[in-house]
Design a protein around this motif. Structure first.
Motif, PDB file in Angstrom:
ATOM      1  N   GLU A 119       0.825  -1.218   0.000  1.00  0.00           N
ATOM      2  CA  GLU A 119       0.000   0.000   0.000  1.00  0.00           C
ATOM      3  C   GLU A 119       0.853   1.259   0.000  1.00  0.00           C
ATOM      4  OE1 GLU A 119      -3.176  -0.082   2.729  1.00  0.00           O
ATOM      5  OE2 GLU A 119      -3.987  -1.907   1.874  1.00  0.00           O
ATOM      6  N   ARG A 151       2.805  18.555  -7.897  1.00  0.00           N
ATOM      7  CA  ARG A 151       1.500  18.556  -7.249  1.00  0.00           C
ATOM      8  C   ARG A 151       1.616  17.826  -5.922  1.00  0.00           C
ATOM      9  NH1 ARG A 151      -2.932  15.606  -6.578  1.00  0.00           N
ATOM     10  NH2 ARG A 151      -4.941  16.617  -6.834  1.00  0.00           N
ATOM     11  N   GLU A 152       1.038  18.432  -4.892  1.00  0.00           N
ATOM     12  CA  GLU A 152       1.109  17.830  -3.561  1.00  0.00           C
ATOM     13  C   GLU A 152       0.150  16.658  -3.441  1.00  0.00           C
ATOM     14  OE1 GLU A 152       0.793  20.371  -0.113  1.00  0.00           O
ATOM     15  OE2 GLU A 152       1.586  22.018  -1.312  1.00  0.00           O
ATOM     16  N   MET A 153       0.588  15.633  -2.736  1.00  0.00           N
ATOM     17  CA  MET A 153      -0.306  14.525  -2.377  1.00  0.00           C
ATOM     18  C   MET A 153      -0.336  14.458  -0.862  1.00  0.00           C
ATOM     19  SD  MET A 153       0.234  11.234  -4.751  1.00  0.00           S
ATOM     20  CE  MET A 153      -0.966  10.349  -3.795  1.00  0.00           C
ATOM     21  N   PRO A 154      -1.515  14.335  -0.277  1.00  0.00           N
ATOM     22  CA  PRO A 154      -1.575  14.344   1.189  1.00  0.00           C
ATOM     23  C   PRO A 154      -0.930  13.101   1.793  1.00  0.00           C
ATOM     24  CG  PRO A 154      -3.721  13.886   0.244  1.00  0.00           C
ATOM     25  CD  PRO A 154      -2.836  14.207  -0.895  1.00  0.00           C
ATOM     26  N   PRO A 164       1.725   6.972   0.094  1.00  0.00           N
ATOM     27  CA  PRO A 164       0.672   6.043  -0.336  1.00  0.00           C
ATOM     28  C   PRO A 164       0.657   5.746  -1.833  1.00  0.00           C
ATOM     29  CG  PRO A 164      -0.235   8.213  -0.048  1.00  0.00           C
ATOM     30  CD  PRO A 164       1.233   8.343   0.240  1.00  0.00           C
ATOM     31  N   ASN A 219       3.999   6.205  -7.523  1.00  0.00           N
ATOM     32  CA  ASN A 219       4.359   7.169  -8.568  1.00  0.00           C
ATOM     33  C   ASN A 219       5.632   7.863  -8.115  1.00  0.00           C
ATOM     34  OD1 ASN A 219       2.267   6.865 -10.364  1.00  0.00           O
ATOM     35  ND2 ASN A 219       0.948   8.256  -9.242  1.00  0.00           N
ATOM     36  N   ASN A 275     -10.423  15.217  -7.689  1.00  0.00           N
ATOM     37  CA  ASN A 275      -8.989  14.939  -7.611  1.00  0.00           C
ATOM     38  C   ASN A 275      -8.429  15.816  -6.481  1.00  0.00           C
ATOM     39  OD1 ASN A 275      -6.465  14.018  -8.477  1.00  0.00           O
ATOM     40  ND2 ASN A 275      -6.191  15.751  -9.854  1.00  0.00           N
ATOM     41  N   CYS A 276      -9.214  15.932  -5.398  1.00  0.00           N
ATOM     42  CA  CYS A 276      -8.907  16.904  -4.340  1.00  0.00           C
ATOM     43  C   CYS A 276      -7.617  16.515  -3.612  1.00  0.00           C
ATOM     44  CB  CYS A 276     -10.052  16.978  -3.342  1.00  0.00           C
ATOM     45  SG  CYS A 276     -11.632  17.319  -4.114  1.00  0.00           S
ATOM     46  N   SER A 277      -6.692  17.442  -3.579  1.00  0.00           N
ATOM     47  CA  SER A 277      -5.416  17.147  -2.924  1.00  0.00           C
ATOM     48  C   SER A 277      -5.547  17.144  -1.404  1.00  0.00           C
ATOM     49  CB  SER A 277      -4.366  18.176  -3.346  1.00  0.00           C
ATOM     50  OG  SER A 277      -4.787  19.453  -2.984  1.00  0.00           O
ATOM     51  N   ALA A 279      -7.945  15.625   0.374  1.00  0.00           N
ATOM     52  CA  ALA A 279      -8.817  14.530   0.842  1.00  0.00           C
ATOM     53  C   ALA A 279      -8.101  13.207   0.641  1.00  0.00           C
ATOM     54  CB  ALA A 279     -10.136  14.543   0.092  1.00  0.00           C
ATOM     55  N   ARG A 280      -8.562  12.204   1.354  1.00  0.00           N
ATOM     56  CA  ARG A 280      -7.944  10.891   1.250  1.00  0.00           C
ATOM     57  C   ARG A 280      -8.993   9.844   0.872  1.00  0.00           C
ATOM     58  NH1 ARG A 280      -3.737   9.023   5.014  1.00  0.00           N
ATOM     59  NH2 ARG A 280      -2.792   8.602   3.005  1.00  0.00           N
ATOM     60  N   THR A 316      -7.371   0.792  -2.726  1.00  0.00           N
ATOM     61  CA  THR A 316      -6.083   0.175  -2.416  1.00  0.00           C
ATOM     62  C   THR A 316      -5.231  -0.023  -3.670  1.00  0.00           C
ATOM     63  OG1 THR A 316      -7.382  -1.077  -0.862  1.00  0.00           O
ATOM     64  CG2 THR A 316      -5.085  -1.724  -1.109  1.00  0.00           C
ATOM     65  N   SER A 321      -3.995   5.784  -6.065  1.00  0.00           N
ATOM     66  CA  SER A 321      -4.333   7.018  -5.367  1.00  0.00           C
ATOM     67  C   SER A 321      -5.452   7.661  -6.177  1.00  0.00           C
ATOM     68  CB  SER A 321      -3.118   7.944  -5.292  1.00  0.00           C
ATOM     69  OG  SER A 321      -2.749   8.322  -6.591  1.00  0.00           O
ATOM     70  N   HIS A 363      -5.462  10.458  -7.326  1.00  0.00           N
ATOM     71  CA  HIS A 363      -4.851  11.187  -8.441  1.00  0.00           C
ATOM     72  C   HIS A 363      -4.666  10.285  -9.659  1.00  0.00           C
ATOM     73  CE1 HIS A 363      -2.228  13.820 -10.663  1.00  0.00           C
ATOM     74  NE2 HIS A 363      -1.331  12.868 -10.708  1.00  0.00           N
ATOM     75  N   THR A 364      -4.149   9.061  -9.443  1.00  0.00           N
ATOM     76  CA  THR A 364      -3.920   8.167 -10.589  1.00  0.00           C
ATOM     77  C   THR A 364      -5.247   7.714 -11.193  1.00  0.00           C
ATOM     78  OG1 THR A 364      -3.742   6.316  -9.065  1.00  0.00           O
ATOM     79  CG2 THR A 364      -1.697   7.310  -9.789  1.00  0.00           C
ATOM     80  N   GLN A 417      -6.505  10.527 -13.303  1.00  0.00           N
ATOM     81  CA  GLN A 417      -5.799  10.603 -14.589  1.00  0.00           C
ATOM     82  C   GLN A 417      -6.330   9.549 -15.556  1.00  0.00           C
ATOM     83  OE1 GLN A 417      -3.637  12.558 -15.905  1.00  0.00           O
ATOM     84  NE2 GLN A 417      -3.101  13.870 -14.221  1.00  0.00           N
ATOM     85  N   GLN A 446      -9.599  20.131  -8.071  1.00  0.00           N
ATOM     86  CA  GLN A 446      -8.304  19.942  -7.425  1.00  0.00           C
ATOM     87  C   GLN A 446      -8.344  19.999  -5.904  1.00  0.00           C
ATOM     88  OE1 GLN A 446      -6.051  18.804  -9.141  1.00  0.00           O
ATOM     89  NE2 GLN A 446      -5.895  19.708 -11.177  1.00  0.00           N
ATOM     90  N   VAL A 479      -8.381  16.538   4.948  1.00  0.00           N
ATOM     91  CA  VAL A 479      -7.218  16.420   5.846  1.00  0.00           C
ATOM     92  C   VAL A 479      -7.033  17.653   6.733  1.00  0.00           C
ATOM     93  CG1 VAL A 479      -5.927  14.787   4.429  1.00  0.00           C
ATOM     94  CG2 VAL A 479      -5.684  17.208   4.001  1.00  0.00           C
TER      95      VAL A 479
END
Lengths: 411, 450
Positions: free
Chosen positions: A269, A306-309, A333, A336, B156-158, B160-161, B166, B169, B171-172, B175, B192, B275
C-alpha cells in the motif's frame, strides 16, 4: 669426415635455434590474436548482458515496489516496453559510491546516495539488492565482474548569483553540449518562520517557467525570499525534445539539527519512510529538538509539481539521544515517482529552519546509481552504453565488464 | 659447409614466411576489438528522442511552417546533448513512398555534426508514423443532445484521502478516468481541492463550463471529500454526531443541478474526508483526515435526492452477493466502445432493490451494468445507474451511479457504466493520407583515440 660432422652440428644448432625463435614469434602473434578474440567476445558479452539487464523486469516483475528478493535480475519497468527502467528497482540497488550510513537506534545500515546536504536516499541493506546477489542471478558470478552506472543525461546545476533579491542561475547541459532553448519548470518551496515554540514549520510554494539561453542557462529571481529568515528549496525540471532533466538548490539556515529520511519499508500500500534526528545519525554540536512538516509532491504531465496528502506522522517533533520521540514513520501512499519534502525548524526557534528532500524513485531528483564492483585496477574492461528512460527522465546506462578468469593466454 | 648454407637458406625462407604472414595477419585496432555497440546506441537515442513524440512531430513538419527551422535546430541540440562528445552523427529522414512510386525512400532532410563519420560507423533506422493517419474515431459529445450537461467533473482533491482504492491514489484514478472519458464530454474539469468542490455544489462554474447536468465522479472510493465552511457546519448532524447530513446536502444538490453522482467502488459515501478539517480524525482503520459516517451517508443522500426531509438512518441497505456478471447491455457496449474489463466481478456492497420504490428511482429508467441478483428473498443491484424521477413527473432530476463491488476498483467499469448510460455515438473513419510514414536513420561514428 670431421669437417662434415662439424658442418652438420653447426647447421643443426643454428637450425634448431632459428626454429625456436620462429616458433616464439609465431606464438606471440597467435597469442595476441587469441587474446583479441577473447576481448572481442567480452565486448559482445558486455552488450548482451547490458540488454539482458535493461530489457527484462526480473522475477517477480514488481520486485522494485516490494520487499521481495527477486529470483531473476532485471531493471526494466514492467509497465513499459523497450529501454524504460523502473525508478523503484534502481532505488533498491546497493550504491557503490556512497559511504554507508548507520542508524544505531534501529540497527539500520544503509546504502547511501547523497547529492549534497539535504538530498538523501538511504536504503537499508536488508531491503537492498547487493552486487553478489545480482551477479548470481545474472549467471556471471565467478566468471565476470561488472559495474553498472546509470547517470542522468541532462545535468541541471543551480547556483546563486546574488542574495538580494535572491537570483539563481539554472545551468543545463547534456552529455555533450549545453541545452539551449529548453523549458525550465520550477517549484520554489519557502519555509516560513512562523509560530511559537514547538510549532510545526509552515511553507509556501511558488511555481513558474523560464527558457534557457544559447549557453544553456536561465536566470530566476525571487523577491519574496528573505535569505536571513527563510530557508528554501528550488526544484527545477528541464525538458526539450524528449529529454527531461531535474536539479535542485537548497538554502538552509539550520544545518546543525535536521531531519534524516530513511527508506524503511516497501509495502503493497505504499512505502514507509523513517524520519530521524540528524544527531542520532551524524552526531554534531548543539543538539536540539526539531519539529517537521513532511509533504509529498509528484511531477504531473505538464511539468508542475502537485502535492499529495500524507497520513499519520506528516507533522511531528523529533528529539535526539534517549528521548522516546527520536523518530517517526510516515507512509507514502503511492508508487508514482515523486519527492518527499521535509521542512523542519528548531523547536525552540522558528528562524532556525531548513528543508531536506528524498526522491521516491531515483528519477524524481535525477539521482545517479553506481552498482557493482570498483573497476579500478581491472584489466581490459569492455564497456557499452544505452540511452534509457527512468520515469520519463533521460539517463545513460553504462556497463563495464571484465573477465574474472584472467586475460592471459597460456601458450 | 653446404648444410650450414642450406640452414641459412631455410632461415631466409622462414623469415620471408613470417614477414609475409605478419603482413597479412594485421591485428585490428583496439576500438574494433572492443567496440561500443553503436547500432544499439543509435536506436536507443532515437527512442529517447521520440519518447514524447517530439521526433515524430519534427520529421513531419512542413518546410513552410514558420517554426520548421527552429524545430530542427532544437532536435539537433537534443541530439548533441544526448551523445557523448566523441560520437559523431548523421541523421537523415526519408519519406517512404507506396508501391507505384519509382523510388521507395526519398531523402528529405539530413543533419550532421561532422563531415565524415570516421573509419567505422553503424546505423539504426526508426520508422515513425504521422499522427494524421491513424484510424480516427470521433465520439459524439455527451450534452450535444438536450442542450444541457456535457461537463465531467473528476474529484482529484489534494486535501482529501481515499478508502477502498487500495493500490491506487485518487490522483492516478483521476488521470485514468480523464484519459478514458474526456473525449466523450464537452469539457472535463479536474476538481483539485474541496474548495472547488464547494463551488460546483453551489452551482458556480470553475472554468466556464456548464454546471447543470454535469457528471461528478468521486475517485475517493468509499470516502467523499467534504469542503470546509458551509458544508462542514451545515452538514454536521450534532444530534447523531455524524456528517450524514453533508451527504443529504449532496443529494439535494444532485437533484437541484441534475447531476449524475458516481461512486466507483464499495459502500457509497461511507466516510467523509478533508485532511485539514479532520487532522486528527481517522476512519477507525488508521487513515487520518477522514470521519466515519457509515450507512447513514447513503440513506441521507437518497433522502436528499428524493426531496424528503432529513432523518438519520443508519440501516445497511447493501448485501454481499458474491460473483456477479456484466449485464447484456454492458457486454454490448464493451464491444462498441472497446473497453474490456473482466465480465465477472465480486460484489460485496450490492444495493437493495427496495431503494427503487422508496426513493422514486423507477426501474424502467435504471441502466444495469451488472445483472441484478436474487438473494435472501430480495433483489440486489451490484452496479447500476439510477435516475430519479419525482412522483407525478416524467423529468429526470438527478442520477446516481453506484458500483457496489469489492476493492480494488477497476476504473474501466466506471467508464463503461457511464457510457452505457449516456450512449454517445462513435463516428469511425479511416483517414488515408499519403506520405504517412517516414524513416529516420541515425548513423553514428567515433572520433579520437584508436
Amino acid at each position: 669426415m670431421a669437417g662434415s660432422t662439424i658442418d652438420h652440428m653447426i647447421a643443426m644448432t643454428v637450425f634448431l635455434g632459428a626454429i625456436l625463435i620462429f616458433v616464439g614469434l609465431f606464438n606471440q602473434t597467435i597469442q595476441t590474436a587469441i587474446l583479441y578474440q577473447r576481448n572481442r567476445y567480452l565486448a559482445t558479452k558486455c552488450s548482451d548482458l547490458l540488454d539482458n539487464i535493461l530489457l527484462n523486469p526480473g522475477i517477480p516483475e514488481n520486485w522494485g515496489k516490494s520487499n521481495i528478493i527477486p529470483t531473476s535480475f532485471g531493471l526494466q519497468d514492467p509497465e513499459f516496453t523497450q529501454y524504460r527502467l523502473s525508478p523503484f528497482s534502481l532505488m533498491r540497488l546497493v550504491s557503490t559510491s556512497g559511504k554507508p550510513v548507520t542508524y544505531p537506534k534501529l540497527g539500520l545500515v544503509c546504502s547511501n546516495i547523497t547529492m549534497g546536504f539535504g538530498n538523501f536516499l538511504l536504503v537499508p541493506y536488508t531491503k537492498a539488492i547487493n552486487y553478489s546477489l545480482a551477479s548470481r542471478l545474472l549467471g556471471v558470478n565467478g566468471t565476470y565482474g561488472f559495474q553498472l552506472t546509470i547517470t542522468p543525461i541532462v545535468s541541471v546545476s543551480i547556483t546563486k548569483v546574488q542574495s538580494t533579491p535572491v537570483t539563481l542561475s539554472v545551468s543545463v547541459k547534456g552529455a555533450g553540449f549545453p541545452l539551449s532553448g529548453a523549458v525550465v519548470s520550477y517549484c520554489l518551496i519557502i519555509v516560513k518562520p512562523t509560530g511559537g515554540q514547538g510549532q510545526y514549520p509552515a511553507f509556501i510554494t511558488q511555481y513558474g517557467t523560464a527558457h534557457t539561453n544559447t549557453a544553456g542557462s536561465a536566470i530566476l529571481s525571487f523577491s519574496t525570499i528573505n535569505e536571513n529568515q527563510d530557508s528554501y528549496v528550488l526544484i527545477a525540471y528541464v525538458h526539450q525534445g524528449g529529454l527531461i532533466g531535474t536539479g535542485c538548490y537548497e538554502h538552509v539556515l539550520n544545518k546543525e539539527n535536521y531531519v534524516v529520511p530513511f527508506l524503511y519499508d516497501l509495502g503493497s500500500e505504499g512505502g514507509k519512510v523513517l524520519l530521524a534526528h540528524s544527531w542520532d545519525v551524524h552526531g554534531g554540536d548543539h543538539p536540539a529538538a526539531v519539529t517537521y512538516n513532511a509533504t509529498f509532491v509528484i511531477l504531473t504531465e505538464d511539468f508542475t509539481l502537485r502535492e499529495m496528502p500524507l497520513g499519520a506522522g506528516r507533522v511531528g517533533l523529533l528529539n535526539y539521544g534517549n528521548d522516546p520521540h527520536t523518530y517517526e514513520i510516515i507512509t507514502i501512499p503511492t508508487y508514482n515517482p515523486g519527492i518527499l519534502v521535509v521542512t523542519y525548524r528548531k523547536s525552540a526557534n522558528p528562524k532556525d529552519s531548513g528543508v531536506v528532500l528524498m526522491p521516491w524513485g531515483i528519477s524524481s531528483l535525477a539521482f545517479p546509481v553506481i552498482f557493482g564492483e570498483d573497476l579500478s585496477n581491472k584489466t581490459w574492461v569492455a564497456t557499452d552504453i544505452r540511452q534509457v528512460l527512468v520515469g520519463n527522465v533521460a539517463y545513460q546506462a553504462k556497463l563495464a565488464l571484465w573477465s574474472l578468469e584472467g586475460y592471459q593466454v597460456i601458450g | 659447409m653446404m648444410r650450414t648454407i642450406e640452414v641459412f637458406l631455410v632461415i631466409l625462407i622462414i623469415t620471408g614466411a613470417f614477414i609475409i604472414a605478419s603482413f597479412y595477419a594485421v591485428l585490428p585496432v583496439p576500438r574494433r576489438v572492443s567496440p561500443l555497440n553503436l547500432r544499439r546506441l543509435a536506436l536507443t537515442t532515437l527512442q529517447v528522442l521520440d519518447s514524447d513524440y517530439s521526433l515524430s512531430s519534427i520529421v513531419f513538419k512542413n518546410p513552410s511552417d514558420p517554426d520548421y527551422e527552429q524545430a530542427w535546430s532544437q532536435l539537433q541540440v537534443a541530439l548533441s546533448a544526448l551523445l557523448p562528445p566523441n560520437i559523431v552523427y548523421n541523421l537523415t529522414v526519408y519519406a517512404v513512398r507506396g508501391d507505384g512510386e519509382e523510388q521507395l525512400y526519398i531523402p528529405l532532410k539530413s543533419i550532421s555534426n561532422a563531415e565524415s563519420l570516421g573509419i567505422q560507423s553503424e546505423a539504426s533506422s526508426y520508422l515513425v508514423a504521422s499522427s494524421n493517419v491513424t484510424f480516427r474515431v470521433i465520439p459524439e459529445k455527451i450534452g450535444n443532445v438536450g442542450g444541457v450537461g456535457g461537463t465531467l467533473y473528476i474529484l482529484n482533491c489534494s486535501d482529501a484521502r481515499g478508502w477502498w482504492i487500495t493500490g491506487y491514489s485518487a490522483h492516478t484514478l483521476a488521470q485514468d478516468l480523464y484519459n478514458l472519458l474526456s473525449s466523450y464530454f464537452q469539457k472535463t474539469v479536474m476538481v483539485q481541492n474541496t474548495n472547488q468542490l464547494a463551488k460546483i455544489l453551489n452551482g458556480t462554474s470553475l472554468q466556464g463550463e456548464v454546471v447543470q447536468g454535469a457528471v461528478i465522479i468521486n475517485t475517493f472510493g468509499e470516502a467523499v471529500p467534504i469542503p470546509a465552511g458551509y458544508y462542514a457546519t451545515q452538514g454536521y448532524d450534532s444530534q447523531a454526531r455524524s456528517y450524514a447530513k453533508y451527504c443529504y446536502l449532496l443529494g439535494q444538490r444532485v437533484r437541484l443541478y441534475n447531476f449524475t453522482w458516481v461512486s466507483i467502488v464499495g459502500y457509497p459515501l461511507y466516510y467523509v474526508s478533508n485532511v485539514n478539517l479532520f487532522p486528527d480524525g481517522h476512519n477507525t482503520w488508521g487513515i487520518y483526515g477522514m470521519r466515519d459516517v457509515g450507512p447513514a451517508g447513503l440513506n441521507a443522500f437518497l433522502q436528499g435526492l428524493d426531496g424528503k426531509s432529513y432523518s438519520y438512518n443508519s440501516n445497511w441497505i447493501t448485501n454481499d452477493v458474491g460473483v456477479v456478471q456484466l449485464s447484456p447491455t454492458a457486454v454490448y457496449y464493451c464491444n462498441y466502445y472497446g473497453i474490456y474489463p473482466s465480465p465477472r466481478q465480486t460484489a460485496t456492497r450490492a444495493l437493495s432493490a427496495s431503494i427503487l420504490t422508496t426513493y422514486n428511482l423507477p426501474e424502467s429508467r435504471v441502466v444495469y451494468v451488472f445483472n441484478k441478483v436474487y438473494k435472501n428473498n430480495d433483489w440486489w443491484m451490484p452496479g447500476a445507474v439510477f435516475r430519479h424521477v419525482a412522483a407525478g413527473d416524467n423529468k429526470v432530476t438527478g442520477s446516481f451511479f453506484a458500483l457496489g463491488l469489492t476493492r480494488t476498483p477497476d476504473i474501466r467499469l466506471t467508464a463503461l457504466g457511464l457510457l452505457c448510460a449516456f450512449k454517445p455515438r462513435l463516428y469511425r473513419s479511416v483517414y488515408t493520407a499519403v506520405d504517412a510514414t517516414r524513416l529516420v536513420v541515425l548513423q553514428l561514428g567515433q572520433v579520437g583515440g584508436v
